[in-house]
Design an enzyme around this catalytic site. Structure first.
Site, short mmCIF file in Angstrom:
data_model
loop_
_atom_site.label_atom_id
_atom_site.label_comp_id
_atom_site.label_asym_id
_atom_site.label_seq_id
_atom_site.Cartn_x
_atom_site.Cartn_y
_atom_site.Cartn_z
CG ASP A 91 35.36 47.00 33.70
OD1 ASP A 91 35.32 47.47 34.85
OD2 ASP A 91 35.69 45.83 33.45
CE LYS B 63 39.15 45.07 41.12
NZ LYS B 63 39.21 43.79 41.84
CG PHE C 290 41.52 41.58 34.12
CD1 PHE C 290 41.84 40.24 34.05
CD2 PHE C 290 40.89 42.04 35.27
CE1 PHE C 290 41.54 39.37 35.09
CE2 PHE C 290 40.59 41.19 36.32
CZ PHE C 290 40.91 39.84 36.23
#
Length: 414
Positions: free
Chosen positions: A238, A267, A153
């Site tokens: 990531d 984030k 994801f």
């Protein structure tokens, strides 16, 4: 004031229902939120419009590593709000140089490519890898390949979903972007066989979050690092969800002593206050760009830089990484005890991050989340049977224990 109890009279429950109905009527149905309307937050606790408190064990999918309303971060944002919030990249501003230099130093890198969202940063990393492949490695035009892992994801843009293996993420959004090869996560043999002369990068999550907090086999990341060095391929990590303290280290890659060629961050970099993301790499990699070839109007804006600089300063102390490691041990001990109940089939994770697979006899992940909501605990499910747990790193040990105890009670049918 008790856990999960009202903290103020709040507003009638009907008002909350009205707010949910209005939101559902006017917002595209891309999410299925739990039926709670949050009004305020502090630390690891949230309060809804009716005044009921909830322990947050999701932390905005790691965007809130430092908790809700962190005073240090709020003050940094407030000071910048009174000065300037956006200049675009047409001009320099007085927070930009420090942001780039200090983030690069935190990562042990040299250059930063600033963006706003995690998906934007992943897209930027893809473009970077391809340009490096053509200009530095010498891959023939239009032939660059990037190897990714099944179950990944990396966001929801058209290019990113082109290499997703999640039918819900892909269906009805084609035609898809070519140039990606998918191999099983954790399979070094498959990775080795996938790398060719035209491979420019391997893009991986060191721990797969959306798939259910999947930790790869020991030695996998180190093996990928060795393979990519041998084949002159960039290793792109990531760390949007796994990075910045969540797993007990600044970066999840550190658990195997791995330093990738490129970090993708987001984030928690914005402290839960403002979207901040970045690609961080060497000058040899990010230096392939020329003015006009890439950009981001809000990337590296003054407000984002002010908040991110405070996040970087907080991470430099090591306090939050230490808390995640110490409380993570306690979390996994408590969750491990649940495995013997027959209602939990697997527990995975690292630091203050866990995926709990519940047996069909206990209910679906969505049902477990709804029952926990009724007991004053906020979590969210993924892939039907998995409940994700990832509280703010500032959570107290007693609160953490209480939250897991509510899960135990729900699983027991109390």
């Amino acid at each position: 004031m008790g856990r999960g109890s009202p903290s103020s009279p709040g507003v009638p429950v009907t008002a909350a229902a009205d707010l949910i109905a209005t939101a559902d009527a006017h917002c595209a149905p891309t999410y299925r939120p739990l039926p709670v309307v949050i009004a305020t937050g502090e630390g690891a606790w949230l309060t809804d419009v009716a005044g009921r408190r909830y322990l947050d064990l999701l932390a905005g999918y790691s965007a809130l590593n430092f908790g809700h309303g962190n005073r240090r971060l709020v003050e940094a944002a407030r000071r910048q709000l009174d000065r300037v919030t956006l200049t675009s990249r047409a001009f320099y501003h007085d927070r930009f140089a420090a942001f780039c230099a200090e983030l690069a130093e935190l990562c042990g890198m040299e250059m930063v490519l600033p963006a706003s969202t995690g998906a934007e940063a992943v897209e930027s990393a893809v473009k970077t890898a391809r340009k490096w492949g053509y200009r530095v490695k010498g891959v023939p035009a239009e032939m660059a390949k990037i190897v990714v892992a099944g179950g990944n994801f990396h966001g929801r843009t058209t290019t990113v979903i082109s290499f997703s293996t999640d039918p819900e993420a892909r269906a009805d959004f084609g035609p898809y972007t070519p140039g990606f090869q998918i191999v099983p996560y954790g399979d070094l043999t498959a990775m080795r066989e996938a790398l060719t002369e035209n491979t420019v990068a391997v893009l991986l999550e060191p721990i797969q979050g959306e798939s259910g907090v999947i930790v790869p086999p020991a030695g996998y990341l180190a093996g990928v690092r060795e393979l990519t060095r041998e084949r002159n391929v960039l290793f792109v990590a990531d760390e949007v969800q796994s990075g910045l303290g969540r797993t007990g280290r600044t970066f999840a890659c550190e658990h195997e002593g791995v330093v990738p060629d490129m970090y993708v961050l987001g984030k928690a970099l914005g402290g839960g206050i403002v979207p901040v993301s970045a690609v961080v790499s060497s000058a040899a990699v990010l230096g392939v760009f020329r003015p006009g070839e890439h950009g981001s109007t809000f990337g590296g804006n003054p407000l984002a830089c002010a908040v991110a600089l405070e996040v970087i300063a907080m991470l430099r102390t090591g306090e939050y990484q230490e808390r995640a490691a110490r409380l993570g041990e306690r979390l996994h001990q408590l969750l491990g005890d649940l495995s013997g109940t027959g209602r939990v089939t697997a527990v995975r994770g690292r630091g203050l991050w866990a995926g709990v697979d519940v047996s069909p006899a206990a209910g679906t992940g969505q049902e477990i989340s709804e029952r926990l909501l009724a007991r004053g605990v906020l979590v969210k499910d993924t892939h039907g049977s998995t409940v994700r747990i990832g509280p703010p790193l500032v959570i107290g040990e007693e609160d953490l224990e209480w939250g897991v105890e509510q899960l135990r009670a729900v699983l027991a049918g109390a």
